[in-house]
Design a protein around this motif. Sequence first.
Motif, short mmCIF file in Angstrom:
data_model
loop_
_atom_site.label_atom_id
_atom_site.label_comp_id
_atom_site.label_asym_id
_atom_site.label_seq_id
_atom_site.Cartn_x
_atom_site.Cartn_y
_atom_site.Cartn_z
N VAL A 184 -35.46 17.03 11.36
CA VAL A 184 -35.62 18.13 12.30
C VAL A 184 -36.71 19.08 11.84
O VAL A 184 -36.81 19.39 10.65
CB VAL A 184 -34.28 18.89 12.46
CG1 VAL A 184 -34.43 20.08 13.40
CG2 VAL A 184 -33.19 17.95 12.95
N ASP A 185 -37.53 19.54 12.78
CA ASP A 185 -38.57 20.54 12.54
C ASP A 185 -38.46 21.56 13.66
O ASP A 185 -38.68 21.23 14.82
CB ASP A 185 -39.94 19.87 12.55
CG ASP A 185 -41.08 20.84 12.28
OD1 ASP A 185 -40.86 21.82 11.54
OD2 ASP A 185 -42.17 20.63 12.83
N LEU A 186 -38.08 22.80 13.32
CA LEU A 186 -37.83 23.84 14.34
C LEU A 186 -38.55 25.14 13.99
O LEU A 186 -38.71 25.48 12.82
CB LEU A 186 -36.34 24.13 14.46
CG LEU A 186 -35.47 23.04 15.05
CD1 LEU A 186 -34.01 23.45 14.98
CD2 LEU A 186 -35.87 22.73 16.48
N HIS A 187 -38.90 25.86 15.05
CA HIS A 187 -39.55 27.16 14.94
C HIS A 187 -38.89 28.08 15.96
O HIS A 187 -38.61 27.67 17.09
CB HIS A 187 -41.05 27.04 15.23
CG HIS A 187 -41.70 25.92 14.49
ND1 HIS A 187 -42.09 26.04 13.18
CD2 HIS A 187 -41.97 24.64 14.85
CE1 HIS A 187 -42.59 24.89 12.78
NE2 HIS A 187 -42.53 24.02 13.78
N ALA A 188 -38.66 29.33 15.55
CA ALA A 188 -38.02 30.30 16.44
C ALA A 188 -38.24 31.70 15.88
O ALA A 188 -38.83 31.87 14.82
CB ALA A 188 -36.53 30.02 16.58
N ALA A 189 -37.74 32.67 16.61
CA ALA A 189 -37.76 34.06 16.16
C ALA A 189 -36.35 34.62 16.35
O ALA A 189 -35.59 34.13 17.17
CB ALA A 189 -38.77 34.87 16.96
N THR A 191 -38.08 25.97 9.97
CA THR A 191 -37.28 25.14 9.10
C THR A 191 -37.52 23.68 9.41
O THR A 191 -37.85 23.32 10.54
CB THR A 191 -35.77 25.46 9.20
OG1 THR A 191 -35.08 24.79 8.16
CG2 THR A 191 -35.19 25.06 10.54
N ASP A 192 -37.40 22.87 8.40
CA ASP A 192 -37.37 21.43 8.59
C ASP A 192 -36.36 20.88 7.59
O ASP A 192 -36.25 21.35 6.47
CB ASP A 192 -38.76 20.80 8.41
CG ASP A 192 -39.35 21.04 7.05
OD1 ASP A 192 -39.16 20.18 6.17
OD2 ASP A 192 -40.00 22.09 6.86
N PHE A 193 -35.58 19.92 8.05
CA PHE A 193 -34.56 19.34 7.19
C PHE A 193 -34.31 17.89 7.59
O PHE A 193 -34.64 17.47 8.69
CB PHE A 193 -33.26 20.16 7.23
CG PHE A 193 -32.63 20.29 8.58
CD1 PHE A 193 -31.71 19.36 9.05
CD2 PHE A 193 -32.93 21.38 9.38
CE1 PHE A 193 -31.12 19.50 10.28
CE2 PHE A 193 -32.33 21.54 10.63
CZ PHE A 193 -31.43 20.59 11.09
N THR A 194 -33.72 17.17 6.65
CA THR A 194 -33.36 15.77 6.86
C THR A 194 -31.92 15.58 6.42
O THR A 194 -31.55 15.99 5.32
CB THR A 194 -34.29 14.84 6.05
OG1 THR A 194 -35.64 15.08 6.44
CG2 THR A 194 -33.94 13.38 6.27
#
Length: 158
Positions: free
Chosen positions: A61-66, A84-87
């Motif tokens: 997962v690769d996510l961007h937000a505020a 964030t990015d995680f596996t």
Amino acid sequence: MYSPRDLLILNVGFITHQTVGYSRDFLFESPEVHLDPEFSLQDLHGSARITRTAQGLLVQVDLHAATPVECARCLSAMSQQLNTDFTELYAFNRASVTESGLLLPENGYINLTPLVREYMLLAMPISPVCRADCKGLCPICGENLNEVACPHSSANPE
């Protein structure tokens, strides 16, 4: 009708029937997502790649937000960018479970909400500041020193 609450719930049951190495990308985009009553994300966008492995489904997962926060120095409301990015591996059975303890649910739906919440909270700075040169609050009268020049700001403590 699609609900923003369902954004992070993925139907991955069909991937379990694919050959090892099969991948599928899921894209996320939402103006607002509530992860719990006290934590919400605005302008969430990113992707998840689900890959079939011999042990289970590998989720990348690769996510961007505020998220709305207060500046730690001046207490002004601001928007904090989070990335964030995680596996993680959702195992097919208990013998393949990793230390995260994730098992693929029997219904074939993965709810990423708890993982996204955890990883976004980890991406949050401990003391967010509105800008690097934030002057904070006057320790005597409490005025925001970014907005006013109070008479105490030039006084030297004895």
